[in-house]
Design a protein around this motif. Structure first.
Motif, mmCIF file in Angstrom:
data_model
loop_
_atom_site.group_PDB
_atom_site.id
_atom_site.type_symbol
_atom_site.label_atom_id
_atom_site.label_comp_id
_atom_site.label_asym_id
_atom_site.label_seq_id
_atom_site.Cartn_x
_atom_site.Cartn_y
_atom_site.Cartn_z
ATOM 1 N N LEU A 1 99.815 13.166 25.070
ATOM 2 C CA LEU A 1 100.825 13.171 26.127
ATOM 3 C C LEU A 1 101.514 14.526 26.236
ATOM 4 O O LEU A 1 101.726 15.046 27.335
ATOM 5 C CB LEU A 1 101.859 12.074 25.876
ATOM 6 N N ALA A 2 101.850 15.112 25.094
ATOM 7 C CA ALA A 2 102.480 16.435 25.105
ATOM 8 C C ALA A 2 101.520 17.487 25.669
ATOM 9 O O ALA A 2 101.926 18.353 26.454
ATOM 10 C CB ALA A 2 102.912 16.819 23.692
ATOM 11 N N ALA A 3 100.244 17.410 25.294
ATOM 12 C CA ALA A 3 99.261 18.378 25.796
ATOM 13 C C ALA A 3 99.075 18.233 27.297
ATOM 14 O O ALA A 3 98.961 19.235 28.018
ATOM 15 C CB ALA A 3 97.936 18.201 25.071
ATOM 16 N N VAL A 4 99.062 17.012 27.797
ATOM 17 C CA VAL A 4 98.920 16.790 29.241
ATOM 18 C C VAL A 4 100.134 17.330 29.984
ATOM 19 O O VAL A 4 99.996 17.983 31.018
ATOM 20 C CB VAL A 4 98.699 15.280 29.524
ATOM 21 N N ALA A 5 101.336 17.069 29.445
ATOM 22 C CA ALA A 5 102.554 17.564 30.101
ATOM 23 C C ALA A 5 102.573 19.091 30.148
ATOM 24 O O ALA A 5 102.892 19.685 31.187
ATOM 25 C CB ALA A 5 103.791 17.032 29.377
ATOM 26 N N MET B 1 98.920 3.882 13.424
ATOM 27 C CA MET B 1 99.807 5.052 13.391
ATOM 28 C C MET B 1 99.048 6.318 13.786
ATOM 29 O O MET B 1 99.592 7.171 14.495
ATOM 30 C CB MET B 1 100.412 5.207 11.997
ATOM 31 N N ALA B 2 97.811 6.445 13.370
ATOM 32 C CA ALA B 2 96.994 7.598 13.756
ATOM 33 C C ALA B 2 96.734 7.577 15.259
ATOM 34 O O ALA B 2 96.769 8.622 15.918
ATOM 35 C CB ALA B 2 95.687 7.600 12.987
ATOM 36 N N MET B 3 96.505 6.380 15.809
ATOM 37 C CA MET B 3 96.285 6.266 17.250
ATOM 38 C C MET B 3 97.549 6.615 18.021
ATOM 39 O O MET B 3 97.502 7.337 19.021
ATOM 40 C CB MET B 3 95.823 4.862 17.626
ATOM 41 N N LEU B 4 98.693 6.133 17.539
ATOM 42 C CA LEU B 4 99.964 6.433 18.203
ATOM 43 C C LEU B 4 100.270 7.931 18.154
ATOM 44 O O LEU B 4 100.704 8.520 19.148
ATOM 45 C CB LEU B 4 101.095 5.636 17.556
ATOM 46 N N THR B 5 100.029 8.543 17.011
ATOM 47 C CA THR B 5 100.239 9.991 16.890
ATOM 48 C C THR B 5 99.311 10.747 17.838
ATOM 49 O O THR B 5 99.724 11.704 18.499
ATOM 50 C CB THR B 5 100.004 10.441 15.433
ATOM 51 N N GLY B 6 98.063 10.315 17.916
ATOM 52 C CA GLY B 6 97.110 10.948 18.837
ATOM 53 C C GLY B 6 97.549 10.801 20.286
ATOM 54 O O GLY B 6 97.405 11.733 21.088
ATOM 55 N N LEU B 7 98.096 9.629 20.634
ATOM 56 C CA LEU B 7 98.583 9.428 22.001
ATOM 57 C C LEU B 7 99.767 10.333 22.312
ATOM 58 O O LEU B 7 99.860 10.886 23.413
ATOM 59 C CB LEU B 7 98.961 7.958 22.207
ATOM 60 N N GLY C 1 88.958 16.943 27.683
ATOM 61 C CA GLY C 1 89.773 15.787 27.329
ATOM 62 C C GLY C 1 89.234 14.495 27.903
ATOM 63 O O GLY C 1 89.285 13.443 27.259
ATOM 64 N N ALA C 2 88.714 14.553 29.109
ATOM 65 C CA ALA C 2 88.151 13.340 29.722
ATOM 66 C C ALA C 2 86.897 12.893 28.989
ATOM 67 O O ALA C 2 86.642 11.695 28.854
ATOM 68 C CB ALA C 2 87.837 13.602 31.194
ATOM 69 N N VAL C 3 86.134 13.854 28.493
ATOM 70 C CA VAL C 3 84.887 13.509 27.816
ATOM 71 C C VAL C 3 85.136 13.079 26.368
ATOM 72 O O VAL C 3 84.613 12.066 25.906
ATOM 73 C CB VAL C 3 83.904 14.705 27.858
ATOM 74 N N GLY C 4 85.957 13.828 25.649
ATOM 75 C CA GLY C 4 86.105 13.574 24.211
ATOM 76 C C GLY C 4 87.383 12.888 23.779
ATOM 77 O O GLY C 4 87.482 12.442 22.647
ATOM 78 N N GLY C 5 88.378 12.795 24.645
ATOM 79 C CA GLY C 5 89.656 12.228 24.233
ATOM 80 C C GLY C 5 89.606 10.750 23.934
ATOM 81 O O GLY C 5 90.209 10.273 22.965
ATOM 82 N N ILE C 6 88.896 9.997 24.721
ATOM 83 C CA ILE C 6 88.797 8.554 24.512
ATOM 84 C C ILE C 6 88.063 8.248 23.213
ATOM 85 O O ILE C 6 88.450 7.352 22.460
ATOM 86 C CB ILE C 6 88.086 7.888 25.711
ATOM 87 N N ARG C 7 87.028 9.005 22.921
ATOM 88 C CA ARG C 7 86.270 8.791 21.687
ATOM 89 C C ARG C 7 87.142 9.073 20.464
ATOM 90 O O ARG C 7 87.080 8.368 19.470
ATOM 91 C CB ARG C 7 85.039 9.683 21.678
ATOM 92 N N PHE C 8 88.005 10.103 20.559
ATOM 93 C CA PHE C 8 88.886 10.435 19.445
ATOM 94 C C PHE C 8 89.846 9.284 19.154
ATOM 95 O O PHE C 8 90.070 8.928 18.002
ATOM 96 C CB PHE C 8 89.673 11.720 19.759
ATOM 97 N N LEU C 9 90.397 8.696 20.204
ATOM 98 C CA LEU C 9 91.324 7.586 19.998
ATOM 99 C C LEU C 9 90.606 6.327 19.532
ATOM 100 O O LEU C 9 91.168 5.519 18.787
ATOM 101 C CB LEU C 9 92.102 7.313 21.276
ATOM 102 N N ALA C 10 89.389 6.110 19.958
ATOM 103 C CA ALA C 10 88.641 4.932 19.527
ATOM 104 C C ALA C 10 88.267 5.005 18.053
ATOM 105 O O ALA C 10 88.121 3.972 17.397
ATOM 106 C CB ALA C 10 87.384 4.784 20.377
ATOM 107 N N ASP C 11 88.135 6.204 17.518
ATOM 108 C CA ASP C 11 87.766 6.384 16.112
ATOM 109 C C ASP C 11 88.976 6.422 15.188
ATOM 110 O O ASP C 11 88.828 6.703 14.005
ATOM 111 C CB ASP C 11 86.959 7.672 15.923
ATOM 112 N N ALA C 12 90.165 6.147 15.700
ATOM 113 C CA ALA C 12 91.375 6.211 14.870
ATOM 114 C C ALA C 12 91.295 5.167 13.763
ATOM 115 O O ALA C 12 90.889 4.026 13.979
ATOM 116 C CB ALA C 12 92.611 5.987 15.720
ATOM 117 N N SER C 13 91.703 5.574 12.550
ATOM 118 C CA SER C 13 91.585 4.678 11.399
ATOM 119 C C SER C 13 92.757 3.707 11.281
ATOM 120 O O SER C 13 92.629 2.669 10.647
ATOM 121 C CB SER C 13 91.462 5.510 10.117
#
Length: 91
Positions: free
Chosen positions: A63-67, A53-59, A38-50
């Motif tokens: 958040l649920a996965a981290v919890a 709403m896609a970014m908010l859903t990803g966040l 997640g530390a390596v690939g999570g930021i890249r996934f959010l940066a590529d959001a189109s």
């Protein structure tokens, strides 16, 4: 080393004696891998959001996965600590 009371146990002996702790160990390793990936690939996934709403859903999914990962790690580490304390109290 055997004279000092330290025996080099083989991994198969340890696994046979501690088979009940294996799910907790696997859970801790899985959560650690989740955090590293997640530390390596999570930021890249959010940066590529189109879209926003896609970014908010990803966040929210992140958040649920981290919890959930924190809860799993806490339960697994608590189980391992309880097993270790019980083993030490028997000696």
């Amino acid at each position: 080393m055997a004279l000092m009371g330290i025996n080099r146990a083989q991994p198969s002996h340890w696994l046979r004696d501690n088979r009940d702790a294996l799910p907790s160990l696997i859970a801790v390793i899985a959560v650690t891998l989740f955090w590293v990936v997640g530390a390596v690939g999570g930021i890249r996934f959010l940066a590529d959001a189109s879209s926003p709403m896609a970014m908010l859903t990803g966040l929210y999914v992140g958040l649920a996965a981290v919890a959930v990962s924190i809860i799993i790690a806490t339960l697994a580490l608590n189980d391992l600590a309880r097993r270790y304390a019980r083993t030490r109290n028997r000696r």
